[in-house]
Design an enzyme around this catalytic site. Structure first.
Site, mmCIF file in Angstrom:
data_model
loop_
_atom_site.group_PDB
_atom_site.id
_atom_site.type_symbol
_atom_site.label_atom_id
_atom_site.label_comp_id
_atom_site.label_asym_id
_atom_site.label_seq_id
_atom_site.Cartn_x
_atom_site.Cartn_y
_atom_site.Cartn_z
ATOM 1 N N GLY A 15 36.294 40.163 43.331
ATOM 2 C CA GLY A 15 34.948 40.165 42.774
ATOM 3 C C GLY A 15 34.988 40.190 41.265
ATOM 4 O O GLY A 15 35.993 39.819 40.644
ATOM 5 N N SER A 56 35.026 41.597 37.329
ATOM 6 C CA SER A 56 35.790 42.619 36.620
ATOM 7 C C SER A 56 34.985 43.906 36.486
ATOM 8 O O SER A 56 35.554 45.009 36.537
ATOM 9 C CB SER A 56 36.199 42.109 35.233
ATOM 10 O OG SER A 56 37.080 41.010 35.338
ATOM 11 N N GLY A 63 35.091 45.546 39.829
ATOM 12 C CA GLY A 63 36.496 45.868 40.079
ATOM 13 C C GLY A 63 36.953 47.099 39.325
ATOM 14 O O GLY A 63 37.778 47.885 39.821
ATOM 15 N N GLU A 81 41.621 41.318 42.574
ATOM 16 C CA GLU A 81 41.533 39.913 42.173
ATOM 17 C C GLU A 81 40.154 39.721 41.541
ATOM 18 O O GLU A 81 39.158 39.562 42.245
ATOM 19 C CB GLU A 81 41.712 38.982 43.380
ATOM 20 C CG GLU A 81 43.086 39.030 44.027
ATOM 21 C CD GLU A 81 44.157 38.330 43.214
ATOM 22 O OE1 GLU A 81 43.827 37.790 42.139
ATOM 23 O OE2 GLU A 81 45.310 38.316 43.656
#
Length: 531
Positions: free
Chosen positions: A264, A266, A269, A286
């Site tokens: 997804g 940043s 994340g 990722e």
């Protein structure tokens, strides 16, 4: 006349009207029912299909029409799923790896039988063109093949021991349960990368897909379920909980989930990473990518133009590896820009329904993405940029925009440094390769990058310690379209995770260093005497 109808009859009529508008009831989309989907679908699987959350609809980005209904899971459904997944793991972890590989091989074969149908579903629900939808399912098939071979070659090392009569070696064991939180842009492949490797390394999976692509997740899980049941394997081994943020939070914070694989943005994340780290769980992130292609003065422009168009326009700019910055040497800058504008113009008539064979550019995924597209172009113009091509939302049903080329911005303009999930290409100019590499590396993310050159010295400089700081460093190919044989992932705010090939399997296992004394003596390491 309605005053004579009771509430139950009114509800039934409302349900009928709702059902009549669903694409699943249109014969044009017969493949949906061939995949086992219905008007109303349970979005939770933990050995059986049962959900207790809110009922939502999945929409087709090309028309914003509802495809089918899905009853989401809630936190209570998640609790059942994780409990059942743990039970399934207890048996699965003791199955020999080659036997696990055989099950994964069968999953790949089952996917092959529905390759076209599942690819069409990906296209319909996500919005990518049919060729890309089928290609995404093929990635899952390919990683199953890869994992099957891996099941007979999972290796540990044996080291020389300094002590006589001792053996020193590594032992790799499964982690337990792998939680997979996938994104809308690859609703099938991202789970496939994780699922195949997690299974072959002895783990169970629990999948929380993107809220906007639940039907793909349900169809995939039904196929996997068939294989597991046919082999007398507890089908809760591959559990599924469709839902919103509360389900994701439950998964992320749960100590019973040994590895969280999150794909997804940043921004999200970073939150996921902090929460998993707070409980000392394992992470595989990722995240975003603000990817660049560098065009050196010696580049083959006949390769540069099609590569850039594919990487910048493919999936309507919604790949994490999409090219968002094109950094061109000043000597060939004008020529490349003109050729790109002509290439973009050729595709305008081929923007349309992703299921049509002539379509080369599909829609953005939702109206929020269209809004971000418009806002980024407005900011680029306000910052001194010039729209060389595109910059417009198409006046038609769905979420269609023109792929856009913007010039005239400074390389460090905020809009250039920020990843926008849309087909916007910022074109920049450089004088020396060192300058271009610095521009490539100045963004927060570090996913994919590519240099077009015919100079071998440039190639190795680009790949070396003073070259690209990305996880994917290409030469004379686009930034997107990675093969499954190499490890996929990036550095910096891309998260540092690695999926797919190479030694990515190690992320799904725990390593033990084992010293075995097969002698009758007890010598200590480093020659220590304790007498």
């Amino acid at each position: 006349m309605n005053r004579f109808l009771n509430k139950g009859t009114i509800a039934t009529l409302q349900q009928f009207r709702m059902a009549s508008n669903l694409l699943i009831n249109d014969s044009k989309y017969a493949f949906l029912k061939e995949l086992g989907l219905k008007e109303n679908n349970a979005g939770v699987f933990h050995g059986k299909w049962a959900a207790n959350g809110q009922t939502v609809q999945s929409f087709a980005p090309a028309t914003n029409s509802p495809i089918a209904n899905v009853q989401n899971g809630n936190v209570q459904d998640y609790e059942i799923a994780i409990t059942e997944a743990r039970k399934a793991y207890n048996d699965w972890c003791e199955v020999p790896a080659p036997r696990r590989g055989e099950i994964v091989r069968q999953i790949g074969d089952k996917l092959r039988t529905q390759l076209q149908n599942l690819g069409k579903l990906v296209s319909l629900e996500m919005g990518k063109i049919s060729a890309e939808g089928v290609g995404e399912v093929q990635e899952y098939v390919d990683i199953c093949d890869y994992a099957t071979g891996l099941s007979r070659s999972l290796e540990g090392k044996i080291f020389p021991s300094e002590r006589p009569g001792h053996a020193l070696l590594e032992q790799w064991n499964p982690l337990g349960v792998v939680g997979v939180i996938s994104a809308f842009n690859f609703p099938c492949a991202v789970y496939g990368w994780n699922n195949a490797l997690a299974l072959v390394t002895g783990n169970a999976c629990i999948w929380k897909p993107a809220p906007s692509t639940p039907l793909t997740a349900i169809a995939v899980t039904k196929l996997v379920e068939e294989v597991l049941v046919a082999n007398n394997v507890n089908p809760a081994l591959c559990s599924l909980v469709c839902g919103e943020g509360d389900v994701g939070q439950a998964l992320v914070k749960d100590k019973r989930v040994n590895l969280v694989s999150f794909t997804g943005s940043s921004e999200i994340g970073k939150i996921v990473g902090q929460q998993v780290q707070a409980r000392f769980g394992k992470l595989l992130l990722e995240l975003g990518g603000n990817n660049a292609i560098i065009v050196n003065e010696d580049a083959d422009l006949n390769m540069v133009v099609p590569a850039t168009v594919f990487a910048a326009v493919g999936t309507a700019g919604q790949r994490c590896t999409t090219t968002r910055r094109l950094i061109i040497h000043e000597k060939v800058y004008d020529q490349v820009v003109e050729r790109l504008k002509k290439a973009y113009a050729q595709f305008e008539s081929r923007i349309g329904c992703p299921l049509d064979s002539n379509t080369i550019i599909g829609p953005l995924h939702n109206q929020q993405a269209v809004g971000k597209y418009k806002a980024s172009i407005a900011e680029a113009i306000a910052s001194g940029g010039k729209v060389e091509y595109g910059g417009k939302v198409l006046e038609r049903d769905g979420n269609f925009v023109l792929p856009t080329i913007v010039t005239g911005l400074k390389h460090d303009s905020p809009v250039v440094l920020r990843e926008t999930f849309a087909p916007i290409l910022y074109v920049l100019k450089f004088s020396t390769l060192d300058e271009a590499i610095a521009i490539n590396n100045e963004v927060d993310q570090g996913l994919s990058s590519s240099l077009f050159t015919t100079n071998i010295q440039n190639v190795f400089k680009w790949m070396g310690p003073k070259g690209s700081d990305c996880g994917i460093v290409n030469v004379n190919i686009p930034t997107s379209g990675a093969e499954i044989g190499g490890a996929f992932g990036g550095e910096k705010e891309t998260g540092g995770g690695r999926e797919s090939g190479s030694d990515s399997w190690r992320q799904y296992m725990r390593r033990s260093t084992c010293t075995i004394n097969y002698s009758k003596e007890l010598p200590l390491a480093q020659g220590i005497k304790f007498e």
